[in-house]
Design a protein around this motif. Structure first.
Motif, PDB file in Angstrom:
ATOM      1  N   GLY A 215       0.828  -1.206   0.000  1.00  0.00           N
ATOM      2  CA  GLY A 215       0.000   0.000   0.000  1.00  0.00           C
ATOM      3  C   GLY A 215       0.857   1.249   0.000  1.00  0.00           C
ATOM      4  N   TRP A 216       0.178   2.401   0.144  1.00  0.00           N
ATOM      5  CA  TRP A 216       0.931   3.652   0.136  1.00  0.00           C
ATOM      6  C   TRP A 216       1.866   3.774   1.333  1.00  0.00           C
ATOM      7  CZ3 TRP A 216       0.202   6.497   4.458  1.00  0.00           C
ATOM      8  CH2 TRP A 216      -0.994   6.328   5.173  1.00  0.00           C
ATOM      9  N   TRP A 217       1.633   2.951   2.365  1.00  0.00           N
ATOM     10  CA  TRP A 217       2.480   2.983   3.559  1.00  0.00           C
ATOM     11  C   TRP A 217       3.796   2.238   3.389  1.00  0.00           C
ATOM     12  CZ3 TRP A 217      -2.617   1.370   3.373  1.00  0.00           C
ATOM     13  CH2 TRP A 217      -2.814   0.014   3.083  1.00  0.00           C
ATOM     14  N   GLY A 218       3.942   1.527   2.255  1.00  0.00           N
ATOM     15  CA  GLY A 218       5.184   0.828   1.997  1.00  0.00           C
ATOM     16  C   GLY A 218       5.257  -0.521   2.693  1.00  0.00           C
ATOM     17  N   ASP A 219       6.429  -1.131   2.686  1.00  0.00           N
ATOM     18  CA  ASP A 219       6.599  -2.450   3.298  1.00  0.00           C
ATOM     19  C   ASP A 219       7.766  -2.488   4.286  1.00  0.00           C
ATOM     20  OD1 ASP A 219       8.634  -2.123   1.537  1.00  0.00           O
ATOM     21  OD2 ASP A 219       8.342  -4.028   0.468  1.00  0.00           O
ATOM     22  N   VAL A 220       8.181  -1.324   4.781  1.00  0.00           N
ATOM     23  CA  VAL A 220       9.275  -1.255   5.763  1.00  0.00           C
ATOM     24  C   VAL A 220       8.681  -1.267   7.168  1.00  0.00           C
ATOM     25  CG1 VAL A 220      11.250   0.084   6.584  1.00  0.00           C
ATOM     26  CG2 VAL A 220      10.687   0.050   4.141  1.00  0.00           C
ATOM     27  N   VAL A 221       9.269  -2.071   8.065  1.00  0.00           N
ATOM     28  CA  VAL A 221       8.798  -2.153   9.452  1.00  0.00           C
ATOM     29  C   VAL A 221       9.820  -1.476  10.374  1.00  0.00           C
ATOM     30  CG1 VAL A 221       7.467  -4.253   9.071  1.00  0.00           C
ATOM     31  CG2 VAL A 221       9.863  -4.424   9.765  1.00  0.00           C
ATOM     32  N   TYR A 222       9.301  -1.031  11.538  1.00  0.00           N
ATOM     33  CA  TYR A 222      10.130  -0.269  12.473  1.00  0.00           C
ATOM     34  C   TYR A 222      10.035  -0.836  13.891  1.00  0.00           C
ATOM     35  CZ  TYR A 222       9.403   2.850   8.517  1.00  0.00           C
ATOM     36  OH  TYR A 222       9.312   3.371   7.261  1.00  0.00           O
ATOM     37  N   TYR A 223       9.832  -2.138  13.986  1.00  0.00           N
ATOM     38  CA  TYR A 223       9.669  -2.751  15.308  1.00  0.00           C
ATOM     39  C   TYR A 223      10.934  -2.607  16.161  1.00  0.00           C
ATOM     40  CZ  TYR A 223       5.681  -4.983  13.018  1.00  0.00           C
ATOM     41  OH  TYR A 223       4.519  -5.222  12.344  1.00  0.00           O
ATOM     42  N   PRO A 398       2.418   9.976   0.771  1.00  0.00           N
ATOM     43  CA  PRO A 398       1.834   9.871   2.120  1.00  0.00           C
ATOM     44  C   PRO A 398       2.664   9.022   3.077  1.00  0.00           C
ATOM     45  CG  PRO A 398       0.142   9.621   0.440  1.00  0.00           C
ATOM     46  CD  PRO A 398       1.450   9.610  -0.273  1.00  0.00           C
ATOM     47  N   ALA A 399       3.217   7.907   2.565  1.00  0.00           N
ATOM     48  CA  ALA A 399       4.019   7.040   3.439  1.00  0.00           C
ATOM     49  C   ALA A 399       5.253   7.784   3.936  1.00  0.00           C
ATOM     50  CB  ALA A 399       4.430   5.773   2.694  1.00  0.00           C
ATOM     51  N   LYS A 400       5.895   8.499   3.013  1.00  0.00           N
ATOM     52  CA  LYS A 400       7.075   9.269   3.402  1.00  0.00           C
ATOM     53  C   LYS A 400       6.699  10.397   4.355  1.00  0.00           C
ATOM     54  CE  LYS A 400      11.120  11.535   1.417  1.00  0.00           C
ATOM     55  NZ  LYS A 400      11.825  11.925   0.162  1.00  0.00           N
ATOM     56  N   ALA A 401       5.509  10.956   4.154  1.00  0.00           N
ATOM     57  CA  ALA A 401       5.053  12.036   5.027  1.00  0.00           C
ATOM     58  C   ALA A 401       4.899  11.548   6.464  1.00  0.00           C
ATOM     59  CB  ALA A 401       3.731  12.599   4.511  1.00  0.00           C
ATOM     60  N   ILE A 402       4.245  10.377   6.615  1.00  0.00           N
ATOM     61  CA  ILE A 402       4.029   9.851   7.969  1.00  0.00           C
ATOM     62  C   ILE A 402       5.346   9.478   8.616  1.00  0.00           C
ATOM     63  CG2 ILE A 402       3.037   7.931   9.268  1.00  0.00           C
ATOM     64  CD1 ILE A 402       0.653   8.021   7.422  1.00  0.00           C
ATOM     65  N   MET A 403       6.198   8.807   7.867  1.00  0.00           N
ATOM     66  CA  MET A 403       7.444   8.365   8.473  1.00  0.00           C
ATOM     67  C   MET A 403       8.403   9.538   8.721  1.00  0.00           C
ATOM     68  SD  MET A 403       6.551   5.509   9.100  1.00  0.00           S
ATOM     69  CE  MET A 403       7.956   5.328  10.173  1.00  0.00           C
ATOM     70  N   SER A 404       8.294  10.602   7.930  1.00  0.00           N
ATOM     71  CA  SER A 404       9.093  11.800   8.221  1.00  0.00           C
ATOM     72  C   SER A 404       8.631  12.439   9.524  1.00  0.00           C
ATOM     73  CB  SER A 404       8.979  12.799   7.068  1.00  0.00           C
ATOM     74  OG  SER A 404       9.560  12.282   5.894  1.00  0.00           O
ATOM     75  N   ALA A 405       7.289  12.465   9.708  1.00  0.00           N
ATOM     76  CA  ALA A 405       6.758  13.002  10.962  1.00  0.00           C
ATOM     77  C   ALA A 405       7.194  12.151  12.145  1.00  0.00           C
ATOM     78  CB  ALA A 405       5.236  13.086  10.893  1.00  0.00           C
ATOM     79  N   VAL A 406       7.131  10.811  11.970  1.00  0.00           N
ATOM     80  CA  VAL A 406       7.583   9.916  13.037  1.00  0.00           C
ATOM     81  C   VAL A 406       9.071  10.122  13.304  1.00  0.00           C
ATOM     82  CG1 VAL A 406       7.959   7.497  13.669  1.00  0.00           C
ATOM     83  CG2 VAL A 406       5.802   8.197  12.613  1.00  0.00           C
ATOM     84  N   ALA A 407       9.836  10.315  12.223  1.00  0.00           N
ATOM     85  CA  ALA A 407      11.278  10.531  12.386  1.00  0.00           C
ATOM     86  C   ALA A 407      11.549  11.801  13.193  1.00  0.00           C
ATOM     87  CB  ALA A 407      11.948  10.614  11.022  1.00  0.00           C
ATOM     88  N   VAL A 408      10.736  12.841  12.950  1.00  0.00           N
ATOM     89  CA  VAL A 408      10.895  14.070  13.730  1.00  0.00           C
ATOM     90  C   VAL A 408      10.600  13.811  15.198  1.00  0.00           C
ATOM     91  CG1 VAL A 408       9.976  16.379  14.130  1.00  0.00           C
ATOM     92  CG2 VAL A 408      10.420  15.602  11.798  1.00  0.00           C
ATOM     93  N   LEU A 409       9.488  13.079  15.452  1.00  0.00           N
ATOM     94  CA  LEU A 409       9.128  12.774  16.837  1.00  0.00           C
ATOM     95  C   LEU A 409      10.206  11.940  17.522  1.00  0.00           C
ATOM     96  CD1 LEU A 409       5.328  11.959  16.387  1.00  0.00           C
ATOM     97  CD2 LEU A 409       6.316  14.024  17.382  1.00  0.00           C
ATOM     98  N   VAL A 410      10.782  10.999  16.759  1.00  0.00           N
ATOM     99  CA  VAL A 410      11.796  10.115  17.342  1.00  0.00           C
ATOM    100  C   VAL A 410      13.111  10.863  17.538  1.00  0.00           C
ATOM    101  CG1 VAL A 410      13.203   8.063  16.952  1.00  0.00           C
ATOM    102  CG2 VAL A 410      10.752   8.008  16.468  1.00  0.00           C
ATOM    103  N   VAL A 411      13.517  11.617  16.512  1.00  0.00           N
ATOM    104  CA  VAL A 411      14.814  12.273  16.602  1.00  0.00           C
ATOM    105  C   VAL A 411      14.804  13.396  17.637  1.00  0.00           C
ATOM    106  CG1 VAL A 411      14.549  14.135  14.892  1.00  0.00           C
ATOM    107  CG2 VAL A 411      16.748  12.975  15.137  1.00  0.00           C
ATOM    108  N   THR A 412      13.629  14.006  17.849  1.00  0.00           N
ATOM    109  CA  THR A 412      13.529  15.047  18.868  1.00  0.00           C
ATOM    110  C   THR A 412      13.094  14.501  20.213  1.00  0.00           C
ATOM    111  OG1 THR A 412      11.258  15.516  18.164  1.00  0.00           O
ATOM    112  CG2 THR A 412      13.014  16.861  17.207  1.00  0.00           C
TER     113      THR A 412
END
Length: 762
Positions: A215-223, A398-412
Motif C-alpha cells: 500500500g501507500w504505507w510501503g513495506d518497511v517495518v520499524y519494530y 503519504p508514506a514518506k510524510a508519515i514516516m518523516s513526521a515519526v522521524a521528527v518525533l523520534v529524533v527530537t
C-alpha cells in the motif's frame, strides 16, 4: 467546616471530608481556624509540565488558596479553606485531569510505592527482552541484499517481530500511552504526548507493512526502533522511580518513633495500657527508662534526664525534675516518671517540626521553575515540526510524510537530551555510593557545584557524639593514681554519658574501679556521692559531679567546657574538663573549603561557649549557639535572600527543616532517618573531609553534563532538518537516537573514577 458526607460511588473521596480523616494528612493553619494545609501523593506526576498543570487546575477551584506541586518528590501541598471546599472536591479535580492522588498516610503510601515500583520493573524487563529478540530478527535485513533472503523468510521475521512487539505496546508502553491520553482528554500537553504519537505511528505503519504490504504505507517495518525507543524511555523512568522510592516513606517511618501504646492512670488509680492515638490532654502517663515520650507534658512524679538531641540539637542529656516539661519524640534516659499530658498529636513540638520540614521540601528550586517555563513551548515545537513534515510530504508521498513526521518525533525525543543530565549524575551517584555517599536527589549534584556558603551543625557533624576528657588537674599532695582509682570506682555503675567518659578515661590510665564504696548514689542534675573506706578503715565522703553539687567555684577558663569535680568535704581533689572530640580531618577540610573561596558558618543548638570554642579551633569566623530549628531556617532563608547558594550539613532532627529548605543539603550517616530523608546527600561514614572531594567531583559532573547537552543539541539540530526533508528514515532516526544515547552514556562513564581521599594529597 465541611459537613461529613457518606461515601458514594459518585465521589469515592467523600470519606475524606470527615475532619478526623483529613487530619491524618493535613495541618491546621495557626493564623486561620478553618484553613488547612494537606499533603498528597501523585504518582503520575513525572515532569515540570505535570506539576504546572496540577497547580493551574487546583488554583482555579473555589476554596483552594495555594498549591505547590513537586515532580521530584511527587508531592502536592494544597492550602484550602474548609468553609469553601472539602478534600473530596479537589481530590476529584485531580482525578478528572488524569492525576489521581492519595493522602500521604502510611498505608496508602507504602502500598502504592510497592506496587508501582514492581510494575515498572516488570515493564522494563519485558521491553528489554522483546527488544533483544526483535533486534535479532531485524539484524539480517540490515546486512543482506534484497536477493539474499527468500521473501517468505523476510515475511516470517516481520510476523515474529510483530508478535514480540505486542507485549511492549500492551504492557511496557502503557504508562506513556495512558498519560498521553489523559493529557489529550483535558486538552493539555505533556511530555508523553509526542512520545506516544511516535510509538503509535511507528507501530501502525509497521503493522500495515506486515499484514497489508504494497500500500501507500510501503513495506518497511520499524519494530526494532520502536522497542528500543520504549526500552530507553523505561530505563530512565525506572531509575527515577527507584531513586525516589528509597526515601518516599521516610516521613511515615519517622512517625513510628512515637510509641503505639502507653500506660495511662485510670479513674481508680490503676495503670492500664491504651493506644497512643487515644491519649487526651490531662491524662497521666507512666514512662519507663528507655521509652519515648508520646506527647508533650510535664513531670508529676520522679526525676530523670531526657535525650532531646533529635529535637533541639543539644548533645547533653537534659535534666527533668518534677515540674519540668518533656517533649514528644524525646527519650527517657534514667528513671521512670509520671507525666501529665499537655499537648497531643498535631499540637506537639515534634509534629510541628515534621510538618515544617514537609512544607519546606515542597518548595521548588530555581531549576524546576525554569523547566516549568520551557516545557510547554518545547513540546509544541516538537509537534509543529512533525506536523510540518507531514504536510510538506503528504501530497507527493503519504508514506514518506508519515514516516518523516515519526522521524521528527523520534529524533527530537528527549532520549539523548534527557539522558545527558541523569546519565552523568547517575554515574556520579553510583560512584559516590561506593565511596560511602548516598545521593537522595540527583539535582543536588548540580546544586552542590554552585554553592558559595556552607552552614555546619556541630554535634555529630564536625564533632563526635561521644565526649572525652580533654584536661585533668590534680590537687597538690595527692596520689594521682589513687585519685584515678577513685574516679573509676565512683563512675563505674553510672549510665550517664559523662560518667562513662570519666570511667573510660580513668581505666585507660590503668586505674582500678574496685575500691570499696558505701552509700553510693547518683543525684540527677548533680553527680555521684559515696563514702570511701580507706585502708586505715576511716570513712571519707566523696562527691563527683558539677561545681554546685561539689561546692566548688567555677574558674573562668572552664566556662567553655564541661567540668567535673572530685571533692571531699568541700575540698577539691581533682578537676576534669570534658569536650567533644573534633572529627578527623575536620580542621583540614574546613581550611581547604575556606581556601577555595567558600563562606563557612556554624549553627548549633548547643551552648554558646562550646560553639564558639569549636569555631575558634576550626577557623570558622561566624558561629552561633542556642539555635532552634526555626532560627536555623530563618538564618538560611536570609542568606538565600542575599543571593547565596547555601549547603546545609547536619544530622539532627532539628536540622531537618533547614536541610529541606537549603539550596542543597548533606546529612551525616549517624543522623536520624527523617533528616536523612530530607537531605539531598547522606555521608554514611564519619569523615567530614569527604566534602572537599565531593564538591570537586560535582563540578566535574556538571562539566560532563554540559558536554552531553551540547552533543544532544547538535544532534537534534542536524537531525530535525534531515527528518523534515525526508532524508532521515524513522529506523535511522531510532538508530541515531540510540547511538546518540550511547555516546552520552560513554561520556558519563568517565565519572566513575572518584578518589574521595585525593584532597588530602593536596
Amino acid at each position: 467546616m465541611a459537613t461529613p458526607l457518606a461515601v458514594s460511588s459518585a465521589n469515592p473521596w467523600q470519606g475524606l471530608d470527615v475532619q478526623s480523616e483529613w487530619e491524618r494528612f493535613s495541618q491546621r493553619d495557626a493564623s486561620a481556624n478553618e484553613v488547612w494545609t494537606s499533603h498528597v501523593w501523585v504518582d503520575s506526576m513525572h515532569c515540570a509540565a505535570c506539576s504546572g498543570r496540577i497547580e493551574q487546575t487546583l488554583k482555579q477551584m473555589r476554596g483552594v488558596l495555594a498549591v505547590h506541586a513537586s515532580a521530584a518528590s511527587k508531592r502536592v501541598r494544597v492550602v484550602w479553606d474548609a468553609h469553601q471546599t472539602s478534600p473530596s472536591q479537589w481530590f476529584a479535580g485531580l482525578n478528572e485531569i488524569g492525576y489521581p492522588a492519595l493522602p500521604l498516610n502510611e498505608y496508602n503510601a507504602i502500598s502504592d510505592r510497592t506496587v508501582q515500583q514492581r510494575k515498572m520493573l516488570w515493564r522494563l524487563v519485558v521491553a528489554v527482552f522483546c527488544m533483544m529478540q526483535v533486534m535479532m530478527y531485524a539484524y539480517p535485513t540490515y546486512w543482506t541484499g534484497s536477493n539474499d533472503m527468500a521473501p517468505d523468510m523476510v515475511q516470517l521475521m516481520k510476523w515474529a517481530s510483530w508478535v514480540l512487539t505486542l507485549p511492549v505496546m500492551l504492557f511496557s508502553a502503557t504508562p506513556f500511552l495512558s498519560q498521553a491520553w489523559n493529557s489529550l482528554k483535558q486538552r493539555q500537553l505533556g511530555m508523553d504526548v509526542p512520545v506516544s504519537l511516535g510509538i503509535l505511528a511507528a507501530f501502525i505503519m509497521s503493522t500495515l507493512a506486515t499484514f497489508v504490504p504494497g500500500g501507500w504505507w510501503g513495506d518497511v517495518v520499524y519494530y526494532d526502533s520502536l522497542t528500543m525507543f520504549v526500552s530507553f524511555l523505561l530505563v530512565g523512568r525506572w531509575l527515577d522511580v527507584k531513586l525516589r522510592n528509597r526515601t518516599a516513606g521516610a516521613l511515615e517511618n519517622m512517625m513510628r518513633r512515637l510509641p503505639h501504646a502507653v500506660l495511662k492512670k485510670n479513674e481508680t488509680g490503676e495503670w492500664v495500657q491504651i493506644a497512643a492515638s487515644n491519649i487526651n490532654v490531662g491524662d497521666v502517663l507512666y514512662v519507663r527508662p528507655g521509652e519515648v515520650f508520646a506527647a508533650d507534658g510535664k513531670v508529676l512524679v520522679g526525676n530523670t534526664s531526657a535525650d532531646e538531641s533529635m529535637l533541639t540539637g543539644e548533645s547533653d542529656p537534659v535534666l527533668k525534675p518534677a515540674g519540668a516539661t518533656v517533649i514528644a519524640g524525646s527519650g527517657n534516659l534514667t528513671s521512670a516518671i509520671e507525666m501529665q499530658v499537655e499537648q497531643v498529636g498535631e499540637g506537639t513540638q515534634y509534629h510541628a517540626l515534621v510538618n515544617l520540614m514537609a512544607s519546606a521540601s515542597t518548595e521548588k528550586p530555581g531549576i524546576a521553575l525554569l523547566a516549568d517555563k520551557v516545557a510547554q513551548p518545547f513540546l509544541w515545537g516538537v509537534l509543529l515540526a512533525a506536523l510540518y513534515a507531514l504536510v510538506f510530504w503528504w501530497t507527493t508521498d503519504p508514506a514518506k510524510a508519515i514516516m518523516s513526521a515519526v522521524a521528527v518525533l523520534v529524533v527530537t525525543c528527549p532520549c539523548a537530551l534527557s539522558l545527558a543530565t541523569p546519565a552523568a549524575m547517575l554515574a556520579s551517584a553510583g560512584t559516590f555510593a561506593k565511596g560511602g555517599v548516598l545521593i537522595r536527589r540527583l539535582q543536588a549534584i548540580q546544586a552542590l557545584s554552585e554553592i558559595d556558603t556552607i552552614v555546619f551543625d556541630k554535634t555529630g557533624t564536625l564533632t563526635e557524639s561521644l565526649q572525652q576528657v580533654s584536661a585533668v588537674e590534680m590537687a597538690a599532695g595527692q596520689d594521682h593514681q589513687w585519685l584515678l582509682d577513685v574516679i573509676a570506682s565512683m563512675s563505674r555503675d553510672s549510665l550517664h554519658p559523662v560518667a562513662q567518659a570519666l570511667h573510660g578515661f580513668a581505666t585507660r590510665q590503668d586505674a582500678s574501679d574496685q575500691l570499696e564504696m558505701q552509700d553510693w548514689q547518683e543525684i540527677v542534675g548533680g553527680g555521684m556521692s559515696a563514702t570511701l573506706i580507706t585502708q586505715s578503715g576511716d570513712s571519707m565522703p566523696l562527691k563527683l559531679g558539677n561545681a554546685e553539687f561539689c561546692g566548688i567555684t567555677v574558674k573562668p577558663e572552664h566556662e567553655a567546657l564541661r567540668v567535673v569535680y572530685l571533692a571531699s568535704n568541700g575540698q577539691m581533689l581533682a578537676t576534669l574538663a570534658l569536650s567533644e572530640q573534633v572529627k578527623p580531618h575536620a580542621k583540614a577540610a574546613v581550611s581547604q573549603l575556606i581556601a577555595s573561596g567558600l563562606d563557612i558558618q556554624l549553627l548549633s543548638g548547643d551552648r554558646i561557649a562550646a560553639v564558639k570554642n569549636l569555631a575558634s579551633q576550626l577557623g570558622i569566623q561566624r558561629a552561633a549557639g542556642l539555635q532552634k530549628a526555626e532560627d536555623k531556617l530563618q538564618h538560611v532563608k536570609q542568606l538565600q535572600q542575599q543571593g547565596r547558594k547555601v549547603l546545609m550539613v547536619g544530622d539532627g532532627l532539628n536540622d531537618g527543616p533547614v536541610i529541606a529548605a537549603a539550596h542543597t543539603s548533606i546529612a551525616m550517616g549517624s543522623g536520624v532517618p527523617l533528616t536523612q530523608a530530607q537531605a539531598d546527600m547522606v555521608v554514611l561514614g564519619n569523615d567530614i573531609g569527604v566534602l572537599v572531594s565531593l564538591i570537586s567531583h560535582c563540578k566535574k559532573t556538571i562539566l560532563i553534563v554540559k558536554q552531553n547537552l551540547l552533543w544532544a543539541a547538535l544532534y537534534n539540530a542536524a537531525g530535525v532538518p534531515l527528518a523534515i526533508m525526508g532524508l532521515l528514515p524513522a529506523w535511522l532516526a531510532g538508530l541515531g537516537m540510540a547511538a546518540s544515547s550511547l555516546l552520552v552514556l560513554l561520556n558519563a562513564l568517565r565519572l566513575t573514577d572518584w578518589d574521595k581521599s585525593a584532597w588530602q594529597k593536596g
